[in-house]
Design a protein around this motif. Sequence first.
Motif, PDB file in Angstrom:
ATOM      1  N   ILE A 136       0.826  -1.215   0.000  1.00 26.10           N
ATOM      2  CA  ILE A 136       0.000   0.000   0.000  1.00 26.10           C
ATOM      3  C   ILE A 136       0.857   1.259   0.000  1.00 26.10           C
ATOM      4  O   ILE A 136       0.637   2.164  -0.809  1.00 26.10           O
ATOM      5  CB  ILE A 136      -0.934   0.017   1.228  1.00 26.10           C
ATOM      6  N   PHE A 137       1.840   1.339   0.885  1.00 20.73           N
ATOM      7  CA  PHE A 137       2.625   2.557   1.050  1.00 20.73           C
ATOM      8  C   PHE A 137       3.972   2.397   0.349  1.00 20.73           C
ATOM      9  O   PHE A 137       4.816   1.614   0.771  1.00 20.73           O
ATOM     10  CB  PHE A 137       2.796   2.868   2.534  1.00 20.73           C
ATOM     11  N   ARG A 138       4.175   3.172  -0.722  1.00 18.44           N
ATOM     12  CA  ARG A 138       5.331   2.971  -1.586  1.00 18.44           C
ATOM     13  C   ARG A 138       6.343   4.104  -1.532  1.00 18.44           C
ATOM     14  O   ARG A 138       7.341   4.059  -2.239  1.00 18.44           O
ATOM     15  CB  ARG A 138       4.853   2.801  -3.044  1.00 18.44           C
ATOM     16  N   ALA A 139       6.120   5.135  -0.717  1.00 21.56           N
ATOM     17  CA  ALA A 139       7.031   6.276  -0.664  1.00 21.56           C
ATOM     18  C   ALA A 139       6.707   7.134   0.548  1.00 21.56           C
ATOM     19  O   ALA A 139       5.688   6.935   1.218  1.00 21.56           O
ATOM     20  CB  ALA A 139       6.939   7.103  -1.943  1.00 21.56           C
ATOM     21  N   VAL A 140       7.575   8.108   0.815  1.00 17.72           N
ATOM     22  CA  VAL A 140       7.417   9.049   1.923  1.00 17.72           C
ATOM     23  C   VAL A 140       7.111  10.433   1.352  1.00 17.72           C
ATOM     24  O   VAL A 140       7.682  10.833   0.333  1.00 17.72           O
ATOM     25  CB  VAL A 140       8.695   9.113   2.779  1.00 17.72           C
ATOM     26  N   LYS A 141       6.219  11.156   2.006  1.00 18.38           N
ATOM     27  CA  LYS A 141       5.823  12.493   1.558  1.00 18.38           C
ATOM     28  C   LYS A 141       6.272  13.555   2.559  1.00 18.38           C
ATOM     29  O   LYS A 141       6.019  13.455   3.774  1.00 18.38           O
ATOM     30  CB  LYS A 141       4.300  12.564   1.399  1.00 18.38           C
TER      31      LYS A 141
ATOM     32  N   PHE B 266      14.545   6.812   7.458  1.00 19.51           N
ATOM     33  CA  PHE B 266      13.472   5.834   7.296  1.00 19.51           C
ATOM     34  C   PHE B 266      13.372   5.391   5.838  1.00 19.51           C
ATOM     35  O   PHE B 266      13.255   4.198   5.541  1.00 19.51           O
ATOM     36  CB  PHE B 266      12.143   6.441   7.757  1.00 19.51           C
ATOM     37  N   ALA B 267      13.409   6.352   4.926  1.00 17.39           N
ATOM     38  CA  ALA B 267      13.318   6.027   3.500  1.00 17.39           C
ATOM     39  C   ALA B 267      14.482   5.146   3.064  1.00 17.39           C
ATOM     40  O   ALA B 267      14.297   4.190   2.298  1.00 17.39           O
ATOM     41  CB  ALA B 267      13.278   7.309   2.686  1.00 17.39           C
ATOM     42  N   ALA B 268      15.666   5.459   3.536  1.00 20.57           N
ATOM     43  CA  ALA B 268      16.839   4.662   3.175  1.00 20.57           C
ATOM     44  C   ALA B 268      16.722   3.241   3.727  1.00 20.57           C
ATOM     45  O   ALA B 268      17.027   2.271   3.024  1.00 20.57           O
ATOM     46  CB  ALA B 268      18.104   5.333   3.694  1.00 20.57           C
ATOM     47  N   ALA B 269      16.270   3.123   4.953  1.00 17.49           N
ATOM     48  CA  ALA B 269      16.173   1.809   5.588  1.00 17.49           C
ATOM     49  C   ALA B 269      15.120   0.933   4.934  1.00 17.49           C
ATOM     50  O   ALA B 269      15.263  -0.301   4.896  1.00 17.49           O
ATOM     51  CB  ALA B 269      15.859   1.978   7.076  1.00 17.49           C
ATOM     52  N   HIS B 270      14.050   1.543   4.402  1.00 13.03           N
ATOM     53  CA  HIS B 270      12.953   0.781   3.809  1.00 13.03           C
ATOM     54  C   HIS B 270      12.982   0.799   2.272  1.00 13.03           C
ATOM     55  O   HIS B 270      12.041   0.331   1.639  1.00 13.03           O
ATOM     56  CB  HIS B 270      11.621   1.329   4.311  1.00 13.03           C
ATOM     57  N   ASN B 271      14.052   1.354   1.712  1.00 10.70           N
ATOM     58  CA  ASN B 271      14.199   1.394   0.256  1.00 10.70           C
ATOM     59  C   ASN B 271      13.009   2.080  -0.409  1.00 10.70           C
ATOM     60  O   ASN B 271      12.424   1.582  -1.374  1.00 10.70           O
ATOM     61  CB  ASN B 271      14.383  -0.016  -0.316  1.00 10.70           C
ATOM     62  N   LEU B 272      12.647   3.253   0.123  1.00 10.84           N
ATOM     63  CA  LEU B 272      11.510   4.014  -0.389  1.00 10.84           C
ATOM     64  C   LEU B 272      11.981   5.346  -0.972  1.00 10.84           C
ATOM     65  O   LEU B 272      12.893   5.968  -0.432  1.00 10.84           O
ATOM     66  CB  LEU B 272      10.518   4.318   0.742  1.00 10.84           C
ATOM     67  N   PRO B 273      11.344   5.804  -2.039  1.00  9.84           N
ATOM     68  CA  PRO B 273      11.612   7.169  -2.505  1.00  9.84           C
ATOM     69  C   PRO B 273      10.911   8.185  -1.611  1.00  9.84           C
ATOM     70  O   PRO B 273       9.996   7.838  -0.855  1.00  9.84           O
ATOM     71  CB  PRO B 273      11.025   7.187  -3.919  1.00  9.84           C
ATOM     72  N   ILE B 274      11.345   9.430  -1.717  1.00  7.04           N
ATOM     73  CA  ILE B 274      10.685  10.553  -1.052  1.00  7.04           C
ATOM     74  C   ILE B 274      10.131  11.477  -2.126  1.00  7.04           C
ATOM     75  O   ILE B 274      10.792  11.759  -3.118  1.00  7.04           O
ATOM     76  CB  ILE B 274      11.672  11.334  -0.163  1.00  7.04           C
ATOM     77  N   MET B 275       8.914  11.915  -1.918  1.00  4.35           N
ATOM     78  CA  MET B 275       8.364  12.965  -2.775  1.00  4.35           C
ATOM     79  C   MET B 275       8.078  14.184  -1.903  1.00  4.35           C
ATOM     80  O   MET B 275       7.389  14.082  -0.891  1.00  4.35           O
ATOM     81  CB  MET B 275       7.085  12.529  -3.478  1.00  4.35           C
TER      82      MET B 275
ATOM     83  N   PHE C 241       8.336   3.227  -7.768  1.00  9.33           N
ATOM     84  CA  PHE C 241       7.424   2.719  -6.748  1.00  9.33           C
ATOM     85  C   PHE C 241       7.326   1.198  -6.735  1.00  9.33           C
ATOM     86  O   PHE C 241       6.475   0.642  -6.039  1.00  9.33           O
ATOM     87  CB  PHE C 241       6.035   3.334  -6.941  1.00  9.33           C
ATOM     88  N   ARG C 242       8.153   0.541  -7.551  1.00 10.17           N
ATOM     89  CA  ARG C 242       8.197  -0.921  -7.617  1.00 10.17           C
ATOM     90  C   ARG C 242       6.810  -1.496  -7.894  1.00 10.17           C
ATOM     91  O   ARG C 242       6.307  -2.376  -7.192  1.00 10.17           O
ATOM     92  CB  ARG C 242       8.777  -1.499  -6.307  1.00 10.17           C
TER      93      ARG C 242
END
Length: 256
Positions: A95-100, A121-130, A254-255
């Motif tokens: 459901i949650f694919r990135a950080v805002k 957090f984004a680095a640890a969870h392999n998430l992009p930031i927008m 967003f994989r």
Amino acid sequence: MIVDAHFHLGYTYSRFHFYDTSIEQYLNYMDRLHIATCMNIHSIGLVTGELEQGMEANIAAYEQSAGRILSYLVFNPNDVVRSLKVMERYYEGNIFRAVKLHPSMHGVCADDPRYEAAWEFAAAHNLPIMSHTWTPSSYNPSQQLSYPPLFEAYIAKYSTVNLICGHAGGRIDGIRQTIKLARTYDNVYMDTAGDVYNNKLIDFLVGEVGSDRIVFGSDGFLMDARSQLGMILDAAVPISDKENMLFKNAMRLFRL
């Protein structure tokens, strides 16, 4: 297929009028415009700070849309501990694919140390930031908090985290600063969301940074997705570039 990387559900924007923000309404809208998937930032969490309610609304949107509406995890630098607890509690890869981030709305400058937790957090969870990015404005002073150069220290430090500059910097100065960042750092992207309607903007951006660093975003329901779609579809660039912007880049980020 089209992926909308920047969309808002909810009513709580005082300067915008919404006649219907129901999931049914937006799914019909998606179908008409051939939008397969969207990345949602729910206004409940972003604007009012009700992070838990925002997460629950995001989950409901995902379930009601049969997985077509995905969401961002909102980080509020004014409440770092609570934000991290909510992000950790609700984080789920489907459901949650990135950080805002939204420095202007939250009133905290983009280079503030409190954002370190979000980047970690984004680095640890392999998430992009927008993040919202914009040009300093005389009539809207808070926009200076989101000026693209302010992100550079975090961009450089967290090279594995892809930053999507929302609105591509907003106005011409911010756009040029975003281009400068994208040319310097491989982890900088930009989206087309908002009322950024400069003539030949897409042609200009593709020429400056390449189509693989740009994602389509509508800023719906605040804006009409057809405006940004029209700019991309009408741009004098190859079909392969339009495919990158409309879905391929977002699928990678967003994989999907």
